[in-house]
Design an enzyme around this catalytic site. Structure first.
Site, short mmCIF file in Angstrom:
data_model
loop_
_atom_site.label_atom_id
_atom_site.label_comp_id
_atom_site.label_asym_id
_atom_site.label_seq_id
_atom_site.Cartn_x
_atom_site.Cartn_y
_atom_site.Cartn_z
CG ASP A 1 -18.66 -26.28 -12.46
OD1 ASP A 1 -18.33 -25.86 -13.59
OD2 ASP A 1 -19.82 -26.19 -12.02
CD GLU B 1 5.82 0.18 0.75
OE1 GLU B 1 5.06 1.16 0.94
OE2 GLU B 1 7.04 0.30 0.53
CD GLU C 1 -1.18 2.06 3.36
OE1 GLU C 1 -0.15 2.73 3.55
OE2 GLU C 1 -2.22 2.53 2.85
CD GLU D 1 0.36 3.78 6.69
OE1 GLU D 1 -0.05 4.95 6.75
OE2 GLU D 1 1.44 3.48 6.19
CD GLU E 1 2.88 0.15 4.93
OE1 GLU E 1 4.07 0.05 4.57
OE2 GLU E 1 2.21 1.19 4.75
CG HIS F 1 2.72 2.70 -1.78
ND1 HIS F 1 3.24 3.48 -0.77
CD2 HIS F 1 1.51 3.27 -2.10
CE1 HIS F 1 2.40 4.46 -0.49
NE2 HIS F 1 1.35 4.35 -1.28
NE ARG G 1 7.46 9.77 1.81
CZ ARG G 1 7.73 8.48 1.97
NH1 ARG G 1 6.83 7.60 1.59
NH2 ARG G 1 8.86 8.07 2.50
CD GLU H 1 6.87 3.93 -2.70
OE1 GLU H 1 6.30 3.50 -1.70
OE2 GLU H 1 7.54 5.00 -2.71
NE ARG I 1 3.51 7.73 -3.14
CZ ARG I 1 3.72 7.52 -1.84
NH1 ARG I 1 4.67 6.70 -1.45
NH2 ARG I 1 2.95 8.10 -0.94
#
Length: 442
Positions: free
Chosen positions: A52, A130, A132, A187, A194, A243, A314, A331, A333
């Site tokens: 359903d 990745e 977490e 982490e 992670e 990420h 970063r 990557e 992020r």
């Protein structure tokens, strides 16, 4: 592994499987399933199992509720933690009674984006996620508390990292289910963890994210813990990201790699990044889909709040990891693990492809720490911010023809309606912070 119907029926008999969960994902990213006894497995493998759809968030109205589950045979796996009355699962695509794919099925939405990439000559989008998560203690009734199970930090180990045994069991279980685990560690924040698994094609990667969440939550509970993929469960510490490392392939060739380029990046990689950056504010509602998501996207906690890129820094939204050759990748992020992985990968792919199609020029990298730059410096450098809350993100979503097209009318309409309700519930609620701040003052 690849399985045939005969393989699955044989394995189910040999392994004494008693029940099969036919899994699918709703629009908000929640795993749903129809559990059937093994006697109904031949019927399920013939795509004849109905459910359903009107009872599922973002699916269909009650007058058009009948839908079918088409199992993807390659997703067959037996749950290792069930030893008696063994249980297996198959991830399914959702189809309408006339045999056409349901346009609101998140898995179909990702397949549609991948088809567009294929038509452009890209045989695979590879993704290394990745995700977490946090581990909290539970109370005597098994409900989650806000008490963390450890006070560890980045790369800490037992006895400081009290989640180590739980995390190790998760890794072993995932490996038993076919995952190739590359690393696992504590982490930055207390109680935060992670586990990284090897990249795969985008559809398999999204399936693996959903399986990963199920395994983590199930095994955490067996340790008296509650695992949450909420983006920012605690104030004053890092939130949880997801990420997404991405690359496009033509056969066995990574088309993001150019050994003659100073940074080892091809023109297509640069166009792809430019597309991601152009549409970042628009797809944030999908990659960061909750009110809470925007509590993570603030300066000072390693989460990106600014639309920029760098080969090392970063603090921008996009980073280029050091590996090159087949491992050359982009990557992204800003996504968090509350995102529906099928929709998140679909909108990022669509944005990147738009950059390639239009050959959107890539701005210069930002190699300074953006968090310490003033607003005037960011304006001068042309660095926009990601949306500051869910409402702003939803408004940006509606302005983007490309991202709306990636979702399709059905998913866009229902997702927007659900998130508008979420925002209004949050906006009109009186929160503890307000009472603490104003009750005595006024």
């Amino acid at each position: 592994m690849s399985y045939s119907k005969e393989d699955i029926l044989r394995i189910a008999k040999e392994e004494n499987v008693r029940f099969i969960r036919l899994q699918f994902t709703d629009l908000l990213g929640t795993i749903k399933n129809v559990e059937i006894p093994v006697s109904q497995l031949p019927k399920a493998l013939d795509n004849k199992m109905m459910f359903d759809g009107s009872s599922i968030e973002g699916y269909v109205r009650i007058e058009e509720s009948d839908m079918y589950l088409f199992p993807d045979l390659d997703t067959w796996v037996i749950f290792p933690w069930v030893t008696e009355d063994r249980v297996a699962r198959l991830i399914c695509d959702v189809y309408m009674p006339d045999g056409t794919p349901f346009e609101g099925d998140p898995r179909y939405i990702l397949k549609r984006a991948l088809k567009e990439a294929e038509e452009m000559g890209y045989t695979s989008m590879n993704v290394g996620p990745e995700p977490e998560f946090f581990l909290f203690k539970t109370d005597e009734k098994g409900n989650p508390t806000t008490e963390l199970n450890d006070q560890g930090g980045y790369f800490d180990l037992a006895p400081t990292d009290l989640g180590e045994n739980c995390r190790r069991e998760i890794v072993l279980t995932l490996e038993e289910m076919g995952f190739e685990i590359e690393a696992s560690h504590h982490e930055v924040a207390p109680g935060q963890h992670e586990i990284d698994f090897k990249y795969a094609n985008a559809l398999k990667a999204a399936d693996q994210i959903q399986t990963f969440k199920l395994v983590v939550k199930t095994l955490a509970r067996s340790h008296g813990l509650h695992a949450t993929f909420m983006a920012k469960p605690l104030f004053g510490v890092n939130g949880s990201g997801m990420h997404c490392n991405q690359s496009l392939f033509k056969g066995s060739e990574n088309i993001f790699c150019d050994e003659n380029d100073k940074l080892g990046l091809s023109a297509e990689a640069r166009y792809y990044m430019a597309g991601i950056m152009k549409h970042a504010r628009a797809f944030a509602a999908i990659t960061n889909p909750t009110v809470n998501s925007y509590k993570r996207l603030v300066p000072g906690y390693e989460a990106p709040c600014y639309v920029a890129w760098s080969s090392s820094n970063r603090s921008p939204m996009i980073r280029i990891p050091a590996s090159r050759g087949l491992s050359t990748r982009v990557e992204v992020r800003n996504p968090d693990p509350a995102a529906n992985p099928y929709l998140a990968l679909a909108v990022m792919l669509k944005a990147g492809l738009d950059g390639i199609k239009k050959e959107i020029p890539l701005v210069d990298p930002i190699d300074r720490n953006i968090y310490v730059m003033s607003e005037e410096e960011r304006v001068e450098e042309g660095i926009p911010s990601l949306p500051s809350d869910l409402k702003e993100a939803l408004n940006e979503l509606l302005r983007s023809e490309i991202i709306c097209e990636a979702l399709g009318d059905h998913a866009l309409t229902h997702f927007y309606e659900l998130k508008e309700i979420e925002w209004d519930m949050y906006r009109t609620q009186v929160h503890a912070w307000e009472r603490d701040q104003y009750m005595s003052l006024y």
